[in-house]
Write a protein that holds these residues in place. Structure first.
Motif, PDB file in Angstrom:
ATOM      1  N   ARG A  34       0.839  -1.206   0.000  1.00  0.00           N
ATOM      2  CA  ARG A  34       0.000   0.000   0.000  1.00  0.00           C
ATOM      3  C   ARG A  34       0.880   1.264   0.000  1.00  0.00           C
ATOM      4  N   LYS A  35       1.971   1.239   0.765  1.00  0.00           N
ATOM      5  CA  LYS A  35       2.892   2.376   0.829  1.00  0.00           C
ATOM      6  C   LYS A  35       3.502   2.643  -0.548  1.00  0.00           C
ATOM      7  N   ILE A  36       3.900   1.588  -1.244  1.00  0.00           N
ATOM      8  CA  ILE A  36       4.482   1.724  -2.578  1.00  0.00           C
ATOM      9  C   ILE A  36       3.455   2.275  -3.560  1.00  0.00           C
ATOM     10  N   VAL A  37       2.240   1.774  -3.487  1.00  0.00           N
ATOM     11  CA  VAL A  37       1.167   2.249  -4.371  1.00  0.00           C
ATOM     12  C   VAL A  37       0.886   3.725  -4.128  1.00  0.00           C
ATOM     13  N   VAL A  38       0.760   4.111  -2.872  1.00  0.00           N
ATOM     14  CA  VAL A  38       0.478   5.510  -2.548  1.00  0.00           C
ATOM     15  C   VAL A  38       1.634   6.394  -3.016  1.00  0.00           C
ATOM     16  N   ASP A  39       2.862   5.923  -2.857  1.00  0.00           N
ATOM     17  CA  ASP A  39       4.019   6.668  -3.343  1.00  0.00           C
ATOM     18  C   ASP A  39       3.897   6.894  -4.851  1.00  0.00           C
ATOM     19  N   TYR A  40       3.515   5.863  -5.587  1.00  0.00           N
ATOM     20  CA  TYR A  40       3.337   5.996  -7.033  1.00  0.00           C
ATOM     21  C   TYR A  40       2.224   6.998  -7.350  1.00  0.00           C
TER      22      TYR A  40
END
Length: 60
Positions: free
Chosen positions: A16-22
């Protein structure tokens, strides 16, 4: 009737953190993937899954 195959698991906190970063950046899938040492196709899959979760769709 139970569907065949593996049950789709929700995104982990890290995913989720990676997705939000993207989503919150101007970086491409490839750039975000490189930043976290993940395949770009995996990040793309997580983004698709995240968007479906946000819409309330239980079948990503």
């Amino acid at each position: 009737m139970k569907p065949l195959g593996r049950e789709i698991q929700p995104l982990t906190d890290e995913q989720r953190k990676i997705v939000v970063d993207y989503l919150e950046s101007t970086l491409s899938y490839k750039e975000v993937a490189a930043k976290y040492d993940k395949p770009a196709s995996t990040v793309m899959y997580w983004v698709k899954k995240y968007r479906k979760e946000q819409k309330g769709d239980d079948n990503p």
